[in-house]
Scaffold this motif. Structure first.
Motif, mmCIF file in Angstrom:
data_model
loop_
_atom_site.group_PDB
_atom_site.id
_atom_site.type_symbol
_atom_site.label_atom_id
_atom_site.label_comp_id
_atom_site.label_asym_id
_atom_site.label_seq_id
_atom_site.Cartn_x
_atom_site.Cartn_y
_atom_site.Cartn_z
ATOM 1 N N ILE A 150 -18.315 -42.161 -7.828
ATOM 2 C CA ILE A 150 -19.494 -41.346 -7.541
ATOM 3 C C ILE A 150 -20.249 -41.103 -8.849
ATOM 4 N N GLY A 151 -21.523 -41.360 -8.855
ATOM 5 C CA GLY A 151 -22.360 -41.071 -10.017
ATOM 6 C C GLY A 151 -23.241 -39.868 -9.740
ATOM 7 N N VAL A 152 -23.462 -39.039 -10.748
ATOM 8 C CA VAL A 152 -24.316 -37.860 -10.600
ATOM 9 C C VAL A 152 -25.418 -37.919 -11.658
ATOM 10 N N MET A 153 -26.655 -37.927 -11.195
ATOM 11 C CA MET A 153 -27.802 -37.928 -12.106
ATOM 12 C C MET A 153 -28.051 -36.498 -12.569
ATOM 13 N N ILE A 154 -28.007 -36.281 -13.880
ATOM 14 C CA ILE A 154 -28.227 -34.955 -14.448
ATOM 15 C C ILE A 154 -29.404 -35.013 -15.422
ATOM 16 N N SER A 155 -29.995 -33.867 -15.705
ATOM 17 C CA SER A 155 -31.242 -33.851 -16.464
ATOM 18 C C SER A 155 -31.072 -34.158 -17.942
ATOM 19 N N ARG A 156 -30.016 -33.619 -18.565
ATOM 20 C CA ARG A 156 -29.907 -33.797 -20.015
ATOM 21 C C ARG A 156 -28.468 -33.637 -20.463
ATOM 22 N N VAL A 157 -28.194 -34.143 -21.664
ATOM 23 C CA VAL A 157 -26.888 -34.014 -22.289
ATOM 24 C C VAL A 157 -27.081 -33.457 -23.690
ATOM 25 N N ASN A 158 -26.301 -32.442 -24.025
ATOM 26 C CA ASN A 158 -26.321 -31.871 -25.368
ATOM 27 C C ASN A 158 -25.013 -32.251 -26.057
ATOM 28 N N ALA A 159 -25.057 -33.333 -26.806
ATOM 29 C CA ALA A 159 -23.839 -33.852 -27.426
ATOM 30 C C ALA A 159 -23.271 -32.908 -28.477
ATOM 31 N N PHE A 197 -24.697 -38.901 -15.681
ATOM 32 C CA PHE A 197 -25.573 -39.622 -16.605
ATOM 33 C C PHE A 197 -27.014 -39.099 -16.524
ATOM 34 N N PRO A 198 -27.689 -39.014 -17.696
ATOM 35 C CA PRO A 198 -29.059 -38.516 -17.764
ATOM 36 C C PRO A 198 -30.070 -39.653 -17.651
ATOM 37 N N PRO A 199 -31.365 -39.337 -17.571
ATOM 38 C CA PRO A 199 -32.399 -40.370 -17.402
ATOM 39 C C PRO A 199 -32.393 -41.466 -18.464
ATOM 40 N N LYS A 200 -32.058 -41.121 -19.702
ATOM 41 C CA LYS A 200 -32.132 -42.137 -20.761
ATOM 42 C C LYS A 200 -31.105 -43.260 -20.566
ATOM 43 N N GLU A 201 -30.102 -43.036 -19.716
ATOM 44 C CA GLU A 201 -29.100 -44.074 -19.451
ATOM 45 C C GLU A 201 -29.466 -44.942 -18.245
ATOM 46 N N MET A 202 -30.621 -44.651 -17.626
ATOM 47 C CA MET A 202 -31.022 -45.401 -16.427
ATOM 48 C C MET A 202 -31.995 -46.501 -16.832
ATOM 49 N N ASN A 253 -28.275 -37.227 -6.668
ATOM 50 C CA ASN A 253 -29.373 -36.866 -7.566
ATOM 51 C C ASN A 253 -29.396 -35.361 -7.801
ATOM 52 N N ARG A 254 -28.983 -34.954 -9.020
ATOM 53 C CA ARG A 254 -29.062 -33.545 -9.413
ATOM 54 C C ARG A 254 -30.062 -33.344 -10.542
ATOM 55 N N LEU A 255 -31.047 -34.233 -10.652
ATOM 56 C CA LEU A 255 -32.109 -34.017 -11.630
ATOM 57 C C LEU A 255 -32.875 -32.769 -11.225
ATOM 58 N N THR A 256 -33.018 -31.839 -12.164
ATOM 59 C CA THR A 256 -33.621 -30.540 -11.828
ATOM 60 C C THR A 256 -35.055 -30.436 -12.318
ATOM 61 N N SER A 257 -35.701 -31.574 -12.479
ATOM 62 C CA SER A 257 -37.098 -31.575 -12.906
ATOM 63 C C SER A 257 -37.809 -32.745 -12.241
ATOM 64 N N ARG A 258 -38.959 -32.468 -11.647
ATOM 65 C CA ARG A 258 -39.753 -33.549 -11.064
ATOM 66 C C ARG A 258 -40.208 -34.523 -12.135
ATOM 67 N N LYS A 259 -40.416 -34.021 -13.341
ATOM 68 C CA LYS A 259 -40.843 -34.879 -14.454
ATOM 69 C C LYS A 259 -39.807 -35.971 -14.697
ATOM 70 N N TYR A 260 -38.522 -35.587 -14.751
ATOM 71 C CA TYR A 260 -37.466 -36.578 -14.962
ATOM 72 C C TYR A 260 -37.347 -37.516 -13.760
ATOM 73 N N GLU A 261 -37.413 -36.938 -12.585
ATOM 74 C CA GLU A 261 -37.230 -37.726 -11.372
ATOM 75 C C GLU A 261 -38.286 -38.813 -11.232
ATOM 76 N N ASN A 262 -39.489 -38.516 -11.706
ATOM 77 C CA ASN A 262 -40.604 -39.458 -11.548
ATOM 78 C C ASN A 262 -40.781 -40.407 -12.727
ATOM 79 N N LEU A 263 -39.889 -40.351 -13.716
ATOM 80 C CA LEU A 263 -39.981 -41.300 -14.826
ATOM 81 C C LEU A 263 -39.879 -42.727 -14.289
ATOM 82 N N PRO A 264 -40.692 -43.658 -14.806
ATOM 83 C CA PRO A 264 -40.653 -45.037 -14.299
ATOM 84 C C PRO A 264 -39.260 -45.662 -14.373
ATOM 85 N N ASN A 265 -38.525 -45.400 -15.464
ATOM 86 C CA ASN A 265 -37.197 -46.017 -15.577
ATOM 87 C C ASN A 265 -36.222 -45.454 -14.544
#
Length: 463
Positions: free
Chosen positions: A97-106, A137-142, A172-184
């Motif tokens: 199972i993969g979960v899309m999350i908004s960001r990662v703070n390493a 995984f966050p948007p930058k990994e997609m 999909n647990r992206l909590t921002s429409r901005k992230y969700e609508n990114l082309p990638n």
């Protein structure tokens, strides 16, 4: 579905010739009729490889080579569901199972995903108990045309980044429409669905206009719908004000009660009072005419679209409005079921019930009792109506909106006559606000809502 679980052991021994040999418990091999010393196809998420199965007298175990484990993100001690289909000579483990999350703070190893980290750990624990694997995984990994995925998982007390196959199911647990609508992000979702048959649920945000326009197409749901439209101009405001003494203007993409405006006609005169919410609290202003109200808010209409909605004479507790949040999810058979319904009582001086604005949670019977529904029969009747409305609205969303949803937060209200109304539908319900009350808060307890997510993912993955 009959399931077996195996514990993953990562070990290189003399029995291995390379990473194409695995050792499986004799009892499991016997149960599933997995042929020993033969090549079969092993699958985990999108990964598949022909491997030779060797059996051994070890209970509930799957031993794999470190090179293979590293390639597909398996960790020592993982507990996974296993099944074998002789018709295709395929042994599947997982599901993944993969979960899309908004960001990662390493830089924060204990809370890499911020406030949602606790939920991610809880979901990991649920998967471990139920024979699944989960990664985040966050948007930058997609990326477009992905063959694998760099994602985070929790194992042996720490979060770490690993390489995984494309998951069987993505939540999909992206909590921002901005992230969700990114082309990638959009391209990634399109590609994994088409190339690997990955199921993605809660794949998009809903907005208020979309919800009400869709549900109006189903005549059986009309009784739940207050008069509500995309707000366009002053004539619409004037027409609605002529029919309703109280109106609400709600940002169609708003959340947490932000930006809501309540407009109330005062007595029999021409004056109106407008209450508006912001991060600073509630602002109250009186206007001599409805036109003056419109002129004061016209600037906001240029930057934000609003839904105009009929005000309702809601039940209240000591003057504070009460509404209800139902968490409706698809379960292990793929059917909608109610996980919880809670009452939400607005804070003092507020007209929205969000916890972020001082609202408080209550059990449904307690909330109804505070609203003067004092008999058990009266409360039971309203609870039945709330449950019926929750399921019917979820099914209406499924039928009328061409997207895949596995859970919905449905906000309902009850007027003083006991009629149930829909306020809004949230496709990204909070993982904090929906906890059923009076549960055992034992450390590491897994909420029913989290278990249901895993059950639905297993249903989608057919594992």
């Amino acid at each position: 579905m009959t399931r077996s679980k195996v514990g993953v052991t990562i070990q290189s021994t003399s029995i291995f010739l390379d990473d194409r040999t695995v050792v499986l418990s004799e009892a499991i091999a016997r149960k599933w009729k997995v042929p020993s010393n033969h090549m079969i196809n092993m699958r985990f998420g999108s990964y598949q490889q022909d491997v030779k199965v060797v059996t051994a007298a070890v209970p509930n175990s799957l031993r794999v080579d470190p090179a293979l484990a590293s390639k597909i993100g398996l960790h020592q001690g993982a507990r996974l569901t296993i099944n074998y289909k002789p018709t295709s000579n395929t042994m599947s483990i997982g599901p993944l199972i993969g979960v899309m999350i908004s960001r990662v703070n390493a830089s924060s190893p204990s809370r890499p995903f911020g406030p949602i980290t606790t939920f991610c750990k809880e979901l990991t624990d649920a998967c471990d108990q139920m024979g699944a694997s989960v990664c985040f995984f966050p948007p930058k990994e997609m990326r477009a045309n992905p063959q694998s995925l760099s994602a985070y998982s929790y194992a042996n007390g720490t979060w770490s980044k690993r390489t995984f196959p494309i998951p069987n199911v993505i939540y999909n647990r992206l909590t921002s429409r901005k992230y969700e609508n990114l082309p990638n992000v959009q391209q990634f979702m399109k590609d994994v669905k088409s190339r690997y048959g990955t199921e993605i649920f809660n794949e998009k945000y809903l907005n208020k206009t979309e919800v009400f326009e869709a549900l109006r197409k189903d005549s059986s749901l009309h009784s739940y719908l207050p008069e509500s439209y995309l707000f366009k101009n002053f004539p619409m405001l004037k027409s609605m004000a002529a029919r309703h003494g109280v109106l609400f203007l709600k940002p169609i993409t708003g959340s947490l009660g932000n930006g809501i405006i309540r407009i109330r006609r005062e007595g029999l005169g021409e004056s109106y009072t407008a209450h508006s919410t912001s991060l600073a609290g509630v602002r109250r202003q009186t206007y001599p005419t409805l036109l003056a109200v419109f002129q004061s808010i016209s600037g906001k209409l240029k930057t934000q679209r609003y839904q105009i909605q009929q005000g309702l004479d809601l039940i209240s507790s000591e003057g504070n409005p009460i509404d209800f949040r139902a968490l409706v999810q698809r379960g292990e058979k793929g059917e909608w079921e109610i996980t919880s319904i809670v009452g939400r009582i607005a804070g003092s001086q507020h007209f929205v019930s969000n916890l972020a604005r001082g609202g408080s949670l209550s059990t449904v019977p307690a909330a109804l009792a505070k609203a003067s529904f004092t008999t058990t029969a009266a409360r039971a009747a309203i609870i039945r109506r709330l449950r019926k409305a929750s399921l019917e609205i979820a099914k209406g969303i499924e039928t009328q909106i061409p997207s895949h949803f596995g859970e919905l937060g449905i906000d309902l209200a009850v007027d003083r006559s006991g009629r149930v109304w829909l306020l809004e539908v949230n496709s990204k319900p909070s993982k904090d606000d929906n906890t059923a009350l009076n549960t055992d808060n034992t450390k590491n307890k897994i909420r029913p809502s989290v278990r249901t997510l895993v059950k639905y993912a297993r249903f989608l993955a057919k594992q």
